[in-house]
Design a protein around this motif. Sequence first.
Motif, PDB file in Angstrom:
ATOM      1  N   THR A  25      11.402   9.620  42.753  1.00 21.58           N
ATOM      2  CA  THR A  25      11.032  10.773  40.572  1.00 21.58           C
ATOM      3  C   THR A  25       9.731  10.242  39.886  1.00 21.58           C
ATOM      4  N   LEU A  26       9.531   9.128  39.714  1.00 28.13           N
ATOM      5  CA  LEU A  26       8.838   9.680  39.169  1.00 28.13           C
ATOM      6  C   LEU A  26       6.924   9.317  39.648  1.00 28.13           C
ATOM      7  N   ILE A  27       6.852   9.104  40.884  1.00 23.60           N
ATOM      8  CA  ILE A  27       6.046  10.284  41.830  1.00 23.60           C
ATOM      9  C   ILE A  27       5.819  12.038  41.744  1.00 23.60           C
ATOM     10  N   GLY A  28       7.098  12.291  41.715  1.00 21.76           N
ATOM     11  CA  GLY A  28       7.080  13.896  41.931  1.00 21.76           C
ATOM     12  C   GLY A  28       7.124  14.174  40.955  1.00 21.76           C
ATOM     13  N   GLY A  89       8.312  15.126  51.169  1.00 25.83           N
ATOM     14  CA  GLY A  89       9.246  15.243  50.440  1.00 25.83           C
ATOM     15  C   GLY A  89       9.001  14.997  48.731  1.00 25.83           C
ATOM     16  N   VAL A  90       7.683  14.202  48.674  1.00 26.30           N
ATOM     17  CA  VAL A  90       8.102  13.942  46.839  1.00 26.30           C
ATOM     18  C   VAL A  90       6.517  15.002  46.443  1.00 26.30           C
ATOM     19  N   ILE A  91       6.046  15.774  47.897  1.00 28.10           N
ATOM     20  CA  ILE A  91       4.742  16.428  47.058  1.00 28.10           C
ATOM     21  C   ILE A  91       5.619  17.574  47.265  1.00 28.10           C
ATOM     22  N   ALA A  92       6.364  18.072  48.163  1.00 27.81           N
ATOM     23  CA  ALA A  92       7.142  19.190  47.874  1.00 27.81           C
ATOM     24  C   ALA A  92       7.732  19.677  46.492  1.00 27.81           C
TER      25      ALA A  92
END
Lengths: 218, 242
Positions: A25-28, A89-92
């Motif tokens: 959540t945070l990185i995204g 996933g996080v990049i998306a």
Amino acid sequence: MWDWSFALEILPTLASAAIITIEATLIGFVIAALLGLALALVRIAIPWTAWPISVLVELIRSTPLLIQIFFLYFVFPKFGVVLDAFTAGVIAIGLHYAAYCSEVYRAGFDNIPRGQWEASIALNLPQWATFRDIIIPQVIPPIVPALGNYLVALFKETPLLSAIAVLELMQTAKIIGSDTFRYTEPMTLVGLFFLVMSLVSAALIRILERLLNRRTPR
Amino acid sequence: MGIRTLVGMLVAALAVIGLLATQTSYSLFLPGLLQGALLTIEIAVLGSVLAVVMGVLAALARLYGAAPLRWLATVYVEIFRGTSALVQLFWLFFVLPQFGLLMDAFTVAVLALGLNVGAYGSEVVRGAILAVAPGQWEASIALNMSRAQMLRRIILPQAFVAMIPPWGNLFIELLKSTALVSLITLTDLAFKAQQMNQSTLKTVPIFTLVLLIYLVMSLAITIGMRFLEQRASAGLSRGRAA
């Protein structure tokens, strides 16, 4: 139906998976907030980019995040960029919400009175300084609640990462379920976790909103 | 975005799909994907109907219901807005059978998505009803209307216009959430894409087509809602000009 000892037994496993969820959540959100700001800034600074950017934003917003996650996860390797599931996933997620955030920033920029820009020009401030010292400090406070809502929305989308086997909360719950044939406890605990976190963050956003309104009277 | 740009994008997206369909590496996948898209549309339409019904019911219950009803509606809205759609989908799919309630995947999909979007929709309906000008309420009271008459004849028709744009956004959210049902074994567009991807590894053509098909569906919703908005707000002094 509900087995307390089983629920307690799986709690530590779920808690460690919850950390992955929060990390994602945070990185995204950092990606979304920064990239969204960049998109909004480029749109203002270089006028001809307005149309392509708005088409891009529309494209990203009108297709499902799940498909975008698959797309990044499966398509990047074709071009020789191998990303692990978590990173892809996080990049998306970050890209998807950057599209939403850029619209929030845009609304924020539109709300700045024209006189602020004109005064900056009259004071002979370079464009960079105008943005950094005059415009952005006025843009951010009013849009914090809207950004906060997207943070919560993004948080609630992280279970999608389970589709590419990231070991976050949902995936862990599914694995526990298929190992033990007991879905009631893991699924319900995951639901409760999201419910509690969403309610708490909604309350925090409301407090933050009040604090910011006090600092910047209108 | 203006309606012209949106129609332009729709035409462009359809043209790109048509252009790609002339190549065998793409046309190979099109029939299967369109079959999946049909199920996606079915779920989206049924889910939207349920969402509107739930949204209106929950909003009216929260505004005018007796205390237990109001409380129930609040719990419904908070639970479905506070957890993710995927969690709700899995919960209905995996946990309810353990309580002896067996439903097929299609029913679960429509229920989960409809209830999820309905919870957001109830806030839209509630906001729109509360946003009707106070004078309208006062005039209806002055004319000695009953509450039902007041809502049916005066308030809801005006609230309806204000509801259209946010409902359009929610329908698009619902359409996008239908991709999740691929994770509970339904063979919708997203499922077909994954299935074909696994068997052929032709990732780029498959997912490009899938993204374009979703784009066409979203744009169709946006354009349709814009037209509805224009029709509904004709002759009103408030709202966007027709």
